[in-house]
Scaffold this motif. Structure first.
Motif, short mmCIF file in Angstrom:
data_model
loop_
_atom_site.label_atom_id
_atom_site.label_comp_id
_atom_site.label_asym_id
_atom_site.label_seq_id
_atom_site.Cartn_x
_atom_site.Cartn_y
_atom_site.Cartn_z
N ILE A 1 0.85 -1.19 0.00
CA ILE A 1 0.00 0.00 0.00
C ILE A 1 0.89 1.24 0.00
CG2 ILE A 1 -1.69 1.33 1.33
CD1 ILE A 1 -2.85 -1.30 2.32
N ALA A 2 0.76 2.04 -1.05
CA ALA A 2 1.55 3.27 -1.17
C ALA A 2 0.64 4.47 -0.95
CB ALA A 2 2.20 3.34 -2.55
N GLY A 3 1.09 5.41 -0.14
CA GLY A 3 0.26 6.58 0.13
C GLY A 3 1.03 7.66 0.85
N ASN A 4 0.33 8.74 1.21
CA ASN A 4 0.98 9.89 1.83
C ASN A 4 0.99 9.83 3.35
OD1 ASN A 4 1.37 11.14 -0.70
ND2 ASN A 4 -0.73 11.90 -0.68
N GLU A 5 0.08 9.04 3.95
CA GLU A 5 -0.06 9.00 5.40
C GLU A 5 0.26 7.60 5.92
OE1 GLU A 5 -0.58 11.64 7.10
OE2 GLU A 5 -1.09 13.01 5.46
#
Length: 290
Positions: A70-74
């Motif tokens: 899972i790639a994300g900002n948070e």
């Protein structure tokens, strides 16, 4: 006043596209995923995989025995999503829309930078791994999340950052058109070299997620009575992306635009090979790729 015209046209095109999608969804059932084969430890990277449709894609691919990143900002959202998915399995897309004018840390217009340019860079950085991981008959797969709003999108190569006249509606539509131009051009390059990687773009339809939180107050009020009746759920919106990532019948097949589980024609502009090439070169220059 002439400078206001692109802003007004961007607004009108986006909402006309939205009405067309809602009419389709009113009279057509959501795509129902068929039984998909187990993926036996294959690796999937899901950008924006902690919330909304991204979460549903992550959850479903994990249930097919994929190793999901899972790639994300948070980071805390990602960790919470991992915990929740694990709990669900034990029991049995990153993007933004219609935000006011803002810039990324690198100075890019937010829609263009987050929706398109970040995915352009990430995909290119992963290409060597994807090529090595794939083989004839078992290609690595890239799935790009576009939108019907691309039909109203216009690409202004000399003002990709919207500095001359900013329109949130036009900027969002441009970012979704850019994703399609990128996906088609990348697939052509991969085919020419014989690389075992496929690229397909999907349209999830109009889905009831937090993306609509940036609508104007009148639009928010107009949306509420229709959302439950006409909008897809996040799970329904994720179904075509999951299908593109795991369906046996799509082995070795790329260069498609899929909507509601079916091959669909995207806008005439998205097939413009000269525009695809120009955008590719400009994107490489912006992110510092050879």
């Amino acid at each position: 006043m002439w400078w206001l015209l692109p802003c007004i046209l961007g607004f009108v095109r986006l909402y006309l596209d939205g009405v067309k999608v809602l009419l389709y969804q009113l009279f057509n059932r959501s795509f129902i995923l068929p039984d998909l084969p187990k993926q036996n430890g294959k690796v999937a990277i899901v950008t924006g995989g902690a919330r909304g449709m991204g979460y549903e894609i992550s959850r479903h691919l994990a249930s097919l025995d994929m190793h999901v990143v899972i790639a994300g900002n948070e980071e805390h959202e990602g960790l919470a999503a991992v915990k929740k998915i694990r709990e669900e399995l034990n029991q049995g897309k990153a993007g933004i829309m219609l935000v006011p004018e803002r810039r990324t840390e690198d100075g890019f217009e937010l829609h263009f930078g987050l929706n398109y340019l970040g995915h352009f860079l990430l995909t290119n950085l992963l290409l060597d791994v994807l090529k090595k991981s794939g083989k004839p008959g078992k290609c690595s797969r890239i799935v790009i999340m576009s939108s019907a709003t691309h039909y109203g999108g216009r690409l202004t190569l000399d003002d990709l950052q919207g500095r001359m006249c900013y329109s949130a509606h036009g900027a969002y539509a441009q970012s979704k058109l850019a994703l399609l131009l990128f996906s088609y051009h990348l697939q052509d390059q991969l085919w020419v070299r014989g690389d075992p990687v496929t690229v397909n773009a999907v349209d999830p339809g109009m889905v009831d997620t937090a993306l609509y939180d940036n609508l104007s107050s009148p639009a928010q009020l107009a949306k509420k009575p229709f959302a439950k009746l006409l909008f897809r759920t996040p799970a329904e919106g994720a179904s075509t992306a999951i299908y593109a990532a795991a369906a046996s019948e799509l082995k070795g097949i790329g260069g498609l635009y899929l909507y509601n589980g079916r091959k669909t024609e995207s806008s005439a502009l998205s097939y413009d090979q000269q525009l695809q090439t120009k955008l590719w070169k400009e994107s490489c220059a912006l992110v510092g790729l050879q």
